[in-house]
Write a protein that holds these residues in place. Structure first.
Motif, PDB file in Angstrom:
ATOM      1  N   ILE A   1      -7.343  -3.316   1.363  1.00 60.59           N
ATOM      2  CA  ILE A   1      -6.882  -4.465   2.151  1.00 60.59           C
ATOM      3  C   ILE A   1      -7.778  -4.675   3.364  1.00 60.59           C
ATOM      4  O   ILE A   1      -8.150  -5.811   3.697  1.00 60.59           O
ATOM      5  CB  ILE A   1      -5.415  -4.263   2.579  1.00 60.59           C
ATOM      6  N   ALA A   2      -8.147  -3.580   4.033  1.00 57.79           N
ATOM      7  CA  ALA A   2      -8.994  -3.694   5.223  1.00 57.79           C
ATOM      8  C   ALA A   2     -10.341  -4.313   4.875  1.00 57.79           C
ATOM      9  O   ALA A   2     -10.817  -5.232   5.569  1.00 57.79           O
ATOM     10  CB  ALA A   2      -9.181  -2.316   5.858  1.00 57.79           C
ATOM     11  N   ARG A   3     -10.964  -3.860   3.809  1.00 57.93           N
ATOM     12  CA  ARG A   3     -12.264  -4.402   3.413  1.00 57.93           C
ATOM     13  C   ARG A   3     -12.146  -5.870   3.017  1.00 57.93           C
ATOM     14  O   ARG A   3     -13.012  -6.681   3.352  1.00 57.93           O
ATOM     15  CB  ARG A   3     -12.857  -3.591   2.256  1.00 57.93           C
ATOM     16  N   TYR A   4     -11.089  -6.209   2.332  1.00 59.89           N
ATOM     17  CA  TYR A   4     -10.885  -7.596   1.913  1.00 59.89           C
ATOM     18  C   TYR A   4     -10.771  -8.514   3.126  1.00 59.89           C
ATOM     19  O   TYR A   4     -11.411  -9.572   3.193  1.00 59.89           O
ATOM     20  CB  TYR A   4      -9.629  -7.691   1.049  1.00 59.89           C
ATOM     21  N   LEU A   5      -9.966  -8.096   4.088  1.00 60.94           N
ATOM     22  CA  LEU A   5      -9.694  -8.971   5.230  1.00 60.94           C
ATOM     23  C   LEU A   5     -10.821  -8.992   6.261  1.00 60.94           C
ATOM     24  O   LEU A   5     -10.958  -9.945   7.014  1.00 60.94           O
ATOM     25  CB  LEU A   5      -8.382  -8.555   5.899  1.00 60.94           C
TER      26      LEU A   5
ATOM     27  N   PRO B   1       0.808  -1.225   0.000  1.00 59.15           N
ATOM     28  CA  PRO B   1       0.000   0.000   0.000  1.00 59.15           C
ATOM     29  C   PRO B   1       0.840   1.273   0.000  1.00 59.15           C
ATOM     30  O   PRO B   1       1.810   1.392   0.748  1.00 59.15           O
ATOM     31  CB  PRO B   1      -0.807  -0.117   1.301  1.00 59.15           C
ATOM     32  N   LYS B   2       0.438   2.213  -0.861  1.00 58.47           N
ATOM     33  CA  LYS B   2       1.085   3.524  -0.917  1.00 58.47           C
ATOM     34  C   LYS B   2       0.150   4.626  -0.421  1.00 58.47           C
ATOM     35  O   LYS B   2       0.601   5.702  -0.041  1.00 58.47           O
ATOM     36  CB  LYS B   2       1.484   3.873  -2.354  1.00 58.47           C
ATOM     37  N   THR B   3      -1.155   4.355  -0.492  1.00 54.99           N
ATOM     38  CA  THR B   3      -2.157   5.378  -0.189  1.00 54.99           C
ATOM     39  C   THR B   3      -3.202   4.816   0.770  1.00 54.99           C
ATOM     40  O   THR B   3      -3.288   3.609   0.995  1.00 54.99           O
ATOM     41  CB  THR B   3      -2.879   5.840  -1.464  1.00 54.99           C
ATOM     42  N   LEU B   4      -4.038   5.700   1.278  1.00 56.00           N
ATOM     43  CA  LEU B   4      -5.128   5.269   2.156  1.00 56.00           C
ATOM     44  C   LEU B   4      -6.154   4.445   1.394  1.00 56.00           C
ATOM     45  O   LEU B   4      -6.798   3.566   1.974  1.00 56.00           O
ATOM     46  CB  LEU B   4      -5.789   6.485   2.806  1.00 56.00           C
ATOM     47  N   ASP B   5      -6.311   4.708   0.115  1.00 49.03           N
ATOM     48  CA  ASP B   5      -7.212   3.871  -0.697  1.00 49.03           C
ATOM     49  C   ASP B   5      -6.705   2.425  -0.726  1.00 49.03           C
ATOM     50  O   ASP B   5      -7.500   1.476  -0.698  1.00 49.03           O
ATOM     51  CB  ASP B   5      -7.305   4.416  -2.117  1.00 49.03           C
ATOM     52  N   ASP B   6      -5.388   2.255  -0.786  1.00 48.34           N
ATOM     53  CA  ASP B   6      -4.809   0.908  -0.756  1.00 48.34           C
ATOM     54  C   ASP B   6      -5.074   0.232   0.588  1.00 48.34           C
ATOM     55  O   ASP B   6      -5.386  -0.959   0.654  1.00 48.34           O
ATOM     56  CB  ASP B   6      -3.295   0.964  -1.001  1.00 48.34           C
ATOM     57  N   VAL B   7      -4.935   1.007   1.661  1.00 53.31           N
ATOM     58  CA  VAL B   7      -5.195   0.463   3.001  1.00 53.31           C
ATOM     59  C   VAL B   7      -6.661   0.057   3.118  1.00 53.31           C
ATOM     60  O   VAL B   7      -6.995  -0.995   3.672  1.00 53.31           O
ATOM     61  CB  VAL B   7      -4.836   1.490   4.098  1.00 53.31           C
ATOM     62  N   LEU B   8      -7.554   0.904   2.579  1.00 56.28           N
ATOM     63  CA  LEU B   8      -8.984   0.605   2.613  1.00 56.28           C
ATOM     64  C   LEU B   8      -9.281  -0.695   1.869  1.00 56.28           C
ATOM     65  O   LEU B   8     -10.062  -1.528   2.349  1.00 56.28           O
ATOM     66  CB  LEU B   8      -9.771   1.758   1.988  1.00 56.28           C
TER      67      LEU B   8
ATOM     68  N   CYS C   1      -3.411  -0.100  10.248  1.00 55.53           N
ATOM     69  CA  CYS C   1      -2.335   0.596   9.564  1.00 55.53           C
ATOM     70  C   CYS C   1      -1.409  -0.434   8.928  1.00 55.53           C
ATOM     71  O   CYS C   1      -1.525  -1.637   9.185  1.00 55.53           O
ATOM     72  CB  CYS C   1      -1.554   1.486  10.529  1.00 55.53           C
ATOM     73  N   ILE C   2      -0.513   0.022   8.098  1.00 59.83           N
ATOM     74  CA  ILE C   2       0.447  -0.882   7.478  1.00 59.83           C
ATOM     75  C   ILE C   2       1.662  -1.061   8.378  1.00 59.83           C
ATOM     76  O   ILE C   2       2.210  -2.145   8.484  1.00 59.83           O
ATOM     77  CB  ILE C   2       0.857  -0.352   6.090  1.00 59.83           C
TER      78      ILE C   2
ATOM     79  N   GLN D   1     -22.076  -2.196  15.343  1.00 58.43           N
ATOM     80  CA  GLN D   1     -21.352  -1.300  14.449  1.00 58.43           C
ATOM     81  C   GLN D   1     -20.032  -0.872  15.075  1.00 58.43           C
ATOM     82  O   GLN D   1     -19.965  -0.579  16.278  1.00 58.43           O
ATOM     83  CB  GLN D   1     -22.199  -0.070  14.110  1.00 58.43           C
ATOM     84  N   ILE D   2     -18.988  -0.809  14.239  1.00 62.59           N
ATOM     85  CA  ILE D   2     -17.652  -0.499  14.720  1.00 62.59           C
ATOM     86  C   ILE D   2     -17.002   0.511  13.784  1.00 62.59           C
ATOM     87  O   ILE D   2     -17.111   0.396  12.558  1.00 62.59           O
ATOM     88  CB  ILE D   2     -16.782  -1.774  14.791  1.00 62.59           C
ATOM     89  N   GLU D   3     -16.338   1.500  14.355  1.00 60.86           N
ATOM     90  CA  GLU D   3     -15.582   2.482  13.575  1.00 60.86           C
ATOM     91  C   GLU D   3     -14.092   2.169  13.682  1.00 60.86           C
ATOM     92  O   GLU D   3     -13.579   1.918  14.774  1.00 60.86           O
ATOM     93  CB  GLU D   3     -15.855   3.906  14.067  1.00 60.86           C
ATOM     94  N   ILE D   4     -13.407   2.218  12.544  1.00 59.12           N
ATOM     95  CA  ILE D   4     -11.985   1.890  12.491  1.00 59.12           C
ATOM     96  C   ILE D   4     -11.272   2.994  11.715  1.00 59.12           C
ATOM     97  O   ILE D   4     -11.644   3.314  10.584  1.00 59.12           O
ATOM     98  CB  ILE D   4     -11.746   0.540  11.783  1.00 59.12           C
ATOM     99  N   GLU D   5     -10.249   3.568  12.324  1.00 55.10           N
ATOM    100  CA  GLU D   5      -9.450   4.579  11.631  1.00 55.10           C
ATOM    101  C   GLU D   5      -8.368   3.889  10.805  1.00 55.10           C
ATOM    102  O   GLU D   5      -7.712   2.962  11.270  1.00 55.10           O
ATOM    103  CB  GLU D   5      -8.809   5.536  12.634  1.00 55.10           C
ATOM    104  N   LEU D   6      -8.181   4.352   9.579  1.00 54.49           N
ATOM    105  CA  LEU D   6      -7.195   3.767   8.664  1.00 54.49           C
ATOM    106  C   LEU D   6      -6.049   4.745   8.420  1.00 54.49           C
ATOM    107  O   LEU D   6      -6.276   5.922   8.149  1.00 54.49           O
ATOM    108  CB  LEU D   6      -7.840   3.412   7.325  1.00 54.49           C
TER     109      LEU D   6
END
Length: 246
Positions: free
Chosen positions: A168-172, A159-166, A221-222, A199-204
């Motif tokens: 991976i997070a959604r996938y997992l 991941p280079k960007t927050l979109d990349d983190v998002l 985070c990465i 419901q849960i909030e997660i900061e990326l």
């Protein structure tokens, strides 16, 4: 000595930091105090000088929260670019380095990798998901990787960007959670547990040091580059175990 022009005042403060680093025992604060600059500010700027000379790719957000001593010191001299320009350090060296194929083995920190994403994507990739053999990304000081395997031979680029983190997070999270919302401005992902509908909030974030929402107690985070946090943090080395937020 009076400095009526703002640029002159900033230059004088920066020159004073250099003088402090060269000869702290003979350092005189009198003229600086007339500008509202105290010794704590000079010491803080001196620390920033040292860090930038070894890691010129660092940006303002790498120097703590908005209210941190270093961030306030950076604001006093008009921003991080003023310091970089004064020191003669910048990003040109890395842009040039990544603009053509790397010929020797190197390992770079995640932050540098994310800062030069376009150059690296254009010139340093074996394929869409894997860096060339000559370059790797260092995670948390000891893990060196050139791709990320999610599961079942499914690979994605580091991941280079927050979109990349998002992504991976959604996938997992998809096996146990349902996606509800993603606040792009605040980098907050909202999911719902499939079993009990909680419901849960997660900061990326790319780096744990970039977490800023104290009321959000969970984060993905990465790289976890901090020694302590009140958040429950899932980082890359833990991302491939069972994620289960209670």
């Amino acid at each position: 000595m009076m400095h009526t022009n703002k640029d002159e005042r900033i230059k004088y403060v920066l020159q004073s930091v250099t003088h402090f680093l060269e000869c702290s025992e003979e350092f005189n604060l009198v003229s600086l105090e007339m500008l509202g600059i105290n010794l704590d500010i000079i010491k803080s700027l001196a620390e920033i000088f040292i860090e930038l000379e070894t890691a010129p790719y660092l940006n303002t957000t790498d120097f703590g929260s908005e209210n941190s001593k270093q961030r306030k010191s950076i604001e006093i001299v008009g921003g991080i670019n003023n310091i970089k320009n004064y020191l003669g350090v910048g990003n040109d060296l890395f842009s040039e380095m990544f603009s053509s194929k790397i010929s020797t083995d190197i390992s770079i920190p995640l932050y540098l990798y994310s800062s030069y994403g376009p150059e690296i994507s254009d010139n340093q990739m074996r394929d869409q998901c894997t860096l060339d053999d000559k370059i790797s990304v260092e995670i948390e000081g000891h893990h060196k990787i050139n791709t990320v395997e999610l599961a079942d031979c499914t690979y994605v680029a580091i991941p280079k960007t927050l979109d990349d983190v998002l992504f991976i997070a959604r996938y997992l999270l998809s096996h146990e959670y349902r996606f509800l919302n993603y606040d792009e401005n605040e980098s907050i992902l909202t999911v719902e547990q499939l079993i009990d509908r909680k419901q849960i909030e997660i900061e990326l974030r790319l780096l744990a040091s970039h977490f800023k929402h104290t009321k959000i107690t969970r984060g993905i985070c990465i790289e976890n580059d901090i020694s302590f946090s009140r958040k429950e943090i899932i980082n890359l080395s833990r991302l491939f175990g069972n994620i289960n937020y209670k």
